[in-house]
Write an enzyme that holds these catalytic residues in place. Sequence first.
Site, PDB file in Angstrom:
ATOM      1  N   CYS A  22       0.827  -1.210   0.000  1.00  0.00           N
ATOM      2  CA  CYS A  22       0.000   0.000   0.000  1.00  0.00           C
ATOM      3  C   CYS A  22       0.860   1.258   0.000  1.00  0.00           C
ATOM      4  CB  CYS A  22      -0.917  -0.066   1.223  1.00  0.00           C
ATOM      5  SG  CYS A  22      -1.556   1.502   1.817  1.00  0.00           S
ATOM      6  N   CYS A  62       0.245   3.892   2.692  1.00  0.00           N
ATOM      7  CA  CYS A  62       0.719   3.395   3.993  1.00  0.00           C
ATOM      8  C   CYS A  62       2.207   3.685   4.154  1.00  0.00           C
ATOM      9  CB  CYS A  62       0.516   1.879   4.109  1.00  0.00           C
ATOM     10  SG  CYS A  62      -1.198   1.360   4.032  1.00  0.00           S
TER      11      CYS A  62
END
Length: 142
Positions: free
Chosen positions: A68, A71
């Site tokens: 991600c 993230c």
Amino acid sequence: MGDKTLTCLSCGQLNRVPEAKLRAGAKCGKCSKALVPADAVEVSPAVLEKASKNDDLPLVVDFWAPWCGPCKMMAPEYSKAAKKLSGRARLVKVNTQKHQSTGGRYRIKGIPTMVAFERGKERKRQAGAMRAGQIEGWVTGR
Ligand SMILES: [Zn+2]
């Protein structure tokens, strides 16, 4: 003032810590790891479960995954916020790729998602990446 219950983020042992010692390097009675780490640490689902139910200090969890992008962008910001909030809240991370059922268990729909637990209950959650200052404000705000 008084003693606080804190779950060791490393071994899961419950510890009673005098409040004055929270910022003074309190260590786990079982494994000797710092109870209030200087940085956001990765925890196992078992430790998360225990800490979210027993801790007297607010616990904030960043549900993330290595694939991600947002993230990864948020990781250093989350670290900064963890340092700023040291002694007031513990910021931890759970890798939802490694622990896939944990995301489902906490009804995580997208990542990154932060969930704040306090006194055994989920207090709030927030999806999407944030900067350190925003994270700090979100954690301390009501
Ligand atoms: Zn320990």
